[in-house]
Design a protein around this motif. Structure first.
Motif, PDB file in Angstrom:
ATOM      1  N   MET A  29      -0.789  33.703 -33.315  1.00 45.99           N
ATOM      2  CA  MET A  29      -0.153  34.800 -32.623  1.00 45.99           C
ATOM      3  C   MET A  29       1.140  34.317 -32.002  1.00 45.99           C
ATOM      4  O   MET A  29       1.237  33.192 -31.539  1.00 45.99           O
ATOM      5  CB  MET A  29      -1.034  35.306 -31.483  1.00 45.99           C
ATOM      6  N   ALA A  30       2.102  35.192 -32.001  1.00 45.15           N
ATOM      7  CA  ALA A  30       3.392  34.888 -31.408  1.00 45.15           C
ATOM      8  C   ALA A  30       3.965  36.156 -30.787  1.00 45.15           C
ATOM      9  O   ALA A  30       3.751  37.250 -31.287  1.00 45.15           O
ATOM     10  CB  ALA A  30       4.352  34.344 -32.461  1.00 45.15           C
ATOM     11  N   ARG A  31       4.700  35.981 -29.718  1.00 48.37           N
ATOM     12  CA  ARG A  31       5.410  37.087 -29.080  1.00 48.37           C
ATOM     13  C   ARG A  31       6.786  37.127 -29.736  1.00 48.37           C
ATOM     14  O   ARG A  31       7.556  36.167 -29.655  1.00 48.37           O
ATOM     15  CB  ARG A  31       5.534  36.848 -27.578  1.00 48.37           C
ATOM     16  N   VAL A  32       7.089  38.233 -30.403  1.00 50.52           N
ATOM     17  CA  VAL A  32       8.341  38.374 -31.136  1.00 50.52           C
ATOM     18  C   VAL A  32       9.199  39.431 -30.451  1.00 50.52           C
ATOM     19  O   VAL A  32       8.721  40.530 -30.159  1.00 50.52           O
ATOM     20  CB  VAL A  32       8.076  38.782 -32.605  1.00 50.52           C
ATOM     21  N   THR A  33      10.458  39.092 -30.192  1.00 49.60           N
ATOM     22  CA  THR A  33      11.404  40.024 -29.584  1.00 49.60           C
ATOM     23  C   THR A  33      12.608  40.155 -30.506  1.00 49.60           C
ATOM     24  O   THR A  33      13.189  39.155 -30.927  1.00 49.60           O
ATOM     25  CB  THR A  33      11.880  39.509 -28.207  1.00 49.60           C
ATOM     26  N   ASN A  34      12.951  41.383 -30.820  1.00 54.93           N
ATOM     27  CA  ASN A  34      14.115  41.651 -31.663  1.00 54.93           C
ATOM     28  C   ASN A  34      15.339  41.806 -30.768  1.00 54.93           C
ATOM     29  O   ASN A  34      15.433  42.739 -29.985  1.00 54.93           O
ATOM     30  CB  ASN A  34      13.895  42.921 -32.481  1.00 54.93           C
ATOM     31  N   ARG A  35      16.281  40.891 -30.896  1.00 58.11           N
ATOM     32  CA  ARG A  35      17.528  40.936 -30.118  1.00 58.11           C
ATOM     33  C   ARG A  35      18.704  41.376 -30.972  1.00 58.11           C
ATOM     34  O   ARG A  35      19.837  41.398 -30.498  1.00 58.11           O
ATOM     35  CB  ARG A  35      17.798  39.557 -29.524  1.00 58.11           C
ATOM     36  N   ALA A  36      18.445  41.700 -32.222  1.00 63.35           N
ATOM     37  CA  ALA A  36      19.502  42.120 -33.149  1.00 63.35           C
ATOM     38  C   ALA A  36      19.913  43.565 -32.871  1.00 63.35           C
ATOM     39  O   ALA A  36      19.149  44.334 -32.288  1.00 63.35           O
ATOM     40  CB  ALA A  36      19.000  41.982 -34.589  1.00 63.35           C
ATOM     41  N   GLN A  89       5.630  45.011 -40.159  1.00 59.90           N
ATOM     42  CA  GLN A  89       5.764  45.605 -38.829  1.00 59.90           C
ATOM     43  C   GLN A  89       7.253  45.735 -38.520  1.00 59.90           C
ATOM     44  O   GLN A  89       8.010  44.787 -38.688  1.00 59.90           O
ATOM     45  CB  GLN A  89       5.102  44.692 -37.802  1.00 59.90           C
ATOM     46  N   ARG A  90       7.674  46.893 -38.080  1.00 66.12           N
ATOM     47  CA  ARG A  90       9.083  47.136 -37.765  1.00 66.12           C
ATOM     48  C   ARG A  90       9.294  47.026 -36.260  1.00 66.12           C
ATOM     49  O   ARG A  90       8.590  47.653 -35.482  1.00 66.12           O
ATOM     50  CB  ARG A  90       9.486  48.533 -38.215  1.00 66.12           C
ATOM     51  N   LEU A  91      10.268  46.226 -35.872  1.00 66.05           N
ATOM     52  CA  LEU A  91      10.670  46.139 -34.474  1.00 66.05           C
ATOM     53  C   LEU A  91      12.121  46.598 -34.367  1.00 66.05           C
ATOM     54  O   LEU A  91      13.002  46.047 -35.036  1.00 66.05           O
ATOM     55  CB  LEU A  91      10.568  44.711 -33.935  1.00 66.05           C
ATOM     56  N   GLY A  92      12.347  47.599 -33.545  1.00 67.11           N
ATOM     57  CA  GLY A  92      13.700  48.082 -33.316  1.00 67.11           C
ATOM     58  C   GLY A  92      14.426  47.174 -32.338  1.00 67.11           C
ATOM     59  O   GLY A  92      13.841  46.259 -31.751  1.00 67.11           O
ATOM     60  N   PRO A  93      15.709  47.422 -32.126  1.00 61.42           N
ATOM     61  CA  PRO A  93      16.481  46.614 -31.192  1.00 61.42           C
ATOM     62  C   PRO A  93      15.850  46.611 -29.799  1.00 61.42           C
ATOM     63  O   PRO A  93      15.513  47.655 -29.259  1.00 61.42           O
ATOM     64  CB  PRO A  93      17.846  47.307 -31.164  1.00 61.42           C
ATOM     65  N   GLY A  94      15.651  45.418 -29.252  1.00 60.76           N
ATOM     66  CA  GLY A  94      15.087  45.274 -27.913  1.00 60.76           C
ATOM     67  C   GLY A  94      13.579  45.363 -27.829  1.00 60.76           C
ATOM     68  O   GLY A  94      13.004  45.132 -26.772  1.00 60.76           O
ATOM     69  N   GLU A  95      12.894  45.670 -28.916  1.00 62.45           N
ATOM     70  CA  GLU A  95      11.434  45.784 -28.889  1.00 62.45           C
ATOM     71  C   GLU A  95      10.778  44.416 -29.022  1.00 62.45           C
ATOM     72  O   GLU A  95      11.313  43.508 -29.659  1.00 62.45           O
ATOM     73  CB  GLU A  95      10.940  46.696 -30.017  1.00 62.45           C
ATOM     74  N   SER A  96       9.582  44.295 -28.422  1.00 67.28           N
ATOM     75  CA  SER A  96       8.773  43.076 -28.507  1.00 67.28           C
ATOM     76  C   SER A  96       7.357  43.459 -28.893  1.00 67.28           C
ATOM     77  O   SER A  96       6.902  44.564 -28.596  1.00 67.28           O
ATOM     78  CB  SER A  96       8.725  42.358 -27.155  1.00 67.28           C
TER      79      SER A  96
END
Length: 72
Positions: free
Chosen positions: A1-8, A23-30
């Motif tokens: 498991m890892a905590r992923v944060t999208n900063r793009a 899994q889709r992560l939008g800008p700023g989502e974790s």
């Protein structure tokens, strides 16, 4: 498991163990994700560019959270 944060500035897709689709992560989502391949070259490139942050070492028993859907 890892905590992923999208900063793009745009969305990023992450392959997660046991999921049929990425899994889709939008800008700023974790989200806490069980990444399929932590050593994926694309993931490493995103990290090196500062587009994503990945915090390894979360307990396997941590609940899996899906990011909140943004409206609009």
């Amino acid at each position: 498991m890892a905590r992923v944060t999208n900063r793009a500035p745009g969305a990023r897709l992450f392959w997660v163990r046991g999921e049929a689709a990425p899994q889709r992560l939008g800008p700023g989502e974790s989200a806490d994700l069980d990444l399929l391949d932590r050593d994926d070259p694309l993931l490493r490139a995103w990290e090196a560019a500062g587009d994503v942050a990945v915090e390894d070492g979360l307990p396997d028993a941590a609940p899996r959270r899906r990011p909140a859907r943004r409206e609009g």
